[in-house]
Design an enzyme around this catalytic site. Structure first.
Site, PDB file in Angstrom:
ATOM      1  N   LYS A  71      43.465  56.590  31.374  1.00  0.00           N
ATOM      2  CA  LYS A  71      42.299  55.694  31.357  1.00  0.00           C
ATOM      3  C   LYS A  71      41.221  56.328  32.222  1.00  0.00           C
ATOM      4  O   LYS A  71      41.435  56.557  33.409  1.00  0.00           O
ATOM      5  CB  LYS A  71      42.705  54.330  31.918  1.00  0.00           C
ATOM      6  CG  LYS A  71      41.579  53.389  32.237  1.00  0.00           C
ATOM      7  CD  LYS A  71      41.614  52.862  33.675  1.00  0.00           C
ATOM      8  CE  LYS A  71      41.555  53.933  34.711  1.00  0.00           C
ATOM      9  NZ  LYS A  71      41.219  53.496  36.069  1.00  0.00           N
ATOM     10  N   ASP A  77      44.280  47.168  35.230  1.00  0.00           N
ATOM     11  CA  ASP A  77      43.946  48.122  34.169  1.00  0.00           C
ATOM     12  C   ASP A  77      44.892  48.038  32.972  1.00  0.00           C
ATOM     13  O   ASP A  77      44.664  48.715  31.967  1.00  0.00           O
ATOM     14  CB  ASP A  77      44.046  49.561  34.712  1.00  0.00           C
ATOM     15  CG  ASP A  77      42.823  49.960  35.512  1.00  0.00           C
ATOM     16  OD1 ASP A  77      41.758  49.336  35.341  1.00  0.00           O
ATOM     17  OD2 ASP A  77      42.942  50.910  36.304  1.00  0.00           O
TER      18      ASP A  77
HETATM   19  O1  C5P Z   1      45.788  45.890  39.708  1.00  0.00           O
HETATM   20  P1  C5P Z   1      46.338  47.125  40.323  1.00  0.00           P
HETATM   21  O2  C5P Z   1      47.739  46.935  40.849  1.00  0.00           O
HETATM   22  O3  C5P Z   1      46.203  48.348  39.503  1.00  0.00           O
HETATM   23  O4  C5P Z   1      45.420  47.386  41.606  1.00  0.00           O
HETATM   24  C1  C5P Z   1      45.809  48.141  42.716  1.00  0.00           C
HETATM   25  C2  C5P Z   1      44.969  47.692  43.907  1.00  0.00           C
HETATM   26  O5  C5P Z   1      43.598  48.017  43.670  1.00  0.00           O
HETATM   27  C3  C5P Z   1      44.987  46.199  44.154  1.00  0.00           C
HETATM   28  O6  C5P Z   1      46.043  45.841  44.989  1.00  0.00           O
HETATM   29  C4  C5P Z   1      43.644  45.975  44.821  1.00  0.00           C
HETATM   30  O7  C5P Z   1      43.717  46.335  46.202  1.00  0.00           O
HETATM   31  C5  C5P Z   1      42.753  46.998  44.165  1.00  0.00           C
HETATM   32  N1  C5P Z   1      41.938  46.454  43.046  1.00  0.00           N
HETATM   33  C6  C5P Z   1      40.883  45.602  43.319  1.00  0.00           C
HETATM   34  N2  C5P Z   1      40.134  45.106  42.281  1.00  0.00           N
HETATM   35  C7  C5P Z   1      40.403  45.443  41.009  1.00  0.00           C
HETATM   36  C8  C5P Z   1      41.475  46.316  40.714  1.00  0.00           C
HETATM   37  C9  C5P Z   1      42.236  46.797  41.758  1.00  0.00           C
HETATM   38  O8  C5P Z   1      40.599  45.298  44.464  1.00  0.00           O
HETATM   39  N3  C5P Z   1      39.648  44.954  40.029  1.00  0.00           N
END
Ligand code: C5P
Length: 293
Positions: free
Chosen positions: A17, A146
């Site tokens: 991605k 994502d």
């Molecule tokens: O959702 P994912 O586990 O991939 O995200 C990893 C970290 O990235 C989250 O714990 C958060 O700290 C941050 N994040 C965020 N806002 C988003 C996506 C991710 O703050 N839209």
């Protein structure tokens, strides 16, 4: 009792991605950030194979397989399976997964998210679960912001924390390089280093772009708001971007996601030569060439 019959293994590409732009426009009460991003999926990715009816398990192979957890509390493939079982109220096993990890870990191109999305697609298709795209997106979001966009792996405009998806404008055919200096960057650490959380959204995109020059001129008006904080944590990202900008055939370079992987858009047909030239100069960097579509 006879043993369950093994079905033929099914394989899917879990595409990288790539955020061509990533504006951070706000922050929710739970800490997640609101994004405005143009996302693409070049044909570069991990390979996930599922065999139904075989022994339960997850085998991890490939150049970046080492050190990746294969237990159900930490691996996104197994978490995806668990989430699907909870949602459907069905025991789906036995299922054997083989993940060939060719995308670097924690590198801003959603490798883990794309693996989870590929697992959801494989289970839904191979086990004929009949879940609609909407339902799969609902199961996907708690696995990672994502994961919903990775389900279709089609170019998209992504908003909210990642759950609001819209088709991307038509983009010109061009080459793309993905380059990682071999350094993992922590996404929460990069978000933490971002001082201003309420930045302007992306400028409106036309329905299509006449050519690569017009497209890149529009991209220049967009940003990746995580690029500066990521460089403050990992200065090597700045070196990657400077190097990419000087490569013949490259017309645009930027960091993807929270880094450290950077992308370069190239004049179509020049990406392979640009990648080889870079590989000769930087043999320790991870370098992949492909096309945008
Ligand atoms: O959702 P994912 O586990 O991939 O995200 C990893 C970290 O990235 C989250 O714990 C958060 O700290 C941050 N994040 C965020 N806002 C988003 C996506 C991710 O703050 N839209």
């Amino acid at each position: 009792m006879t043993a369950p019959e093994n079905k033929a293994p099914a394989t899917q590409l879990a595409r990288a991605k790539v955020n061509l732009s990533l504006h951070v426009t706000g922050q929710r009460g739970d800490g997640y950030h609101l994004l405005d991003s143009l996302v693409v999926f070049p044909k570069i990715g991990d390979r996930l194979t599922m065999t139904a009816g075989s022994a339960d398990g997850l085998e991890i192979k490939g150049p970046f397989g080492e050190g990746l957890a294969s237990d159900s509390d930490n691996n996104l493939v197994l978490k995806a399976r668990k989430a699907l079982e909870q949602r459907t109220g069905r025991e789906l096993g036995p299922l054997h997964f083989t993940l060939e990890k060719t995308l670097p870990i924690a590198s801003g191109i959603g490798g883990g998210s794309s693996d989870a999305a590929a697992a959801l697609r494989l289970m839904n298709e191979e086990l004929a679960l009949g879940l609609e795209e909407r339902e799969l997106e609902e199961i996907a979001l708690p696995l990672g912001a994502d994961v919903p966009v990775c389900l279709a792996s089609r170019p998209a405009l992504m908003r909210g924390i990642g759950e609001q998806l819209q088709a991307a404008p038509n983009m010109p055919d061009c080459g793309i390089l993905l380059v990682n200096p071999g350094l993992a960057v922590s996404t929460p650490a990069v978000f933490k280093a971002l001082t201003n959380k309420t930045n302007s959204p992306m400028p409106e995109a036309p329905q299509s772009f006449a050519d690569l020059e017009v497209f890149c001129a529009w991209l220049q008006q967009t940003r990746n708001d995580l690029q500066a904080p990521a460089i403050s944590i990992c200065p090597e990202i700045g070196v990657v971007l400077d190097t990419l900008e000087k490569l013949p055939g490259v017309v645009f370079a930027r960091m993807s996601g929270s880094g450290a992987t950077c992308l370069a858009l190239c004049v179509k047909g020049q990406e392979t030569a640009a990648g080889l030239k870079l590989k000769a100069a930087r043999p320790n960097w991870w370098i992949q060439a492909g096309t945008l579509a």
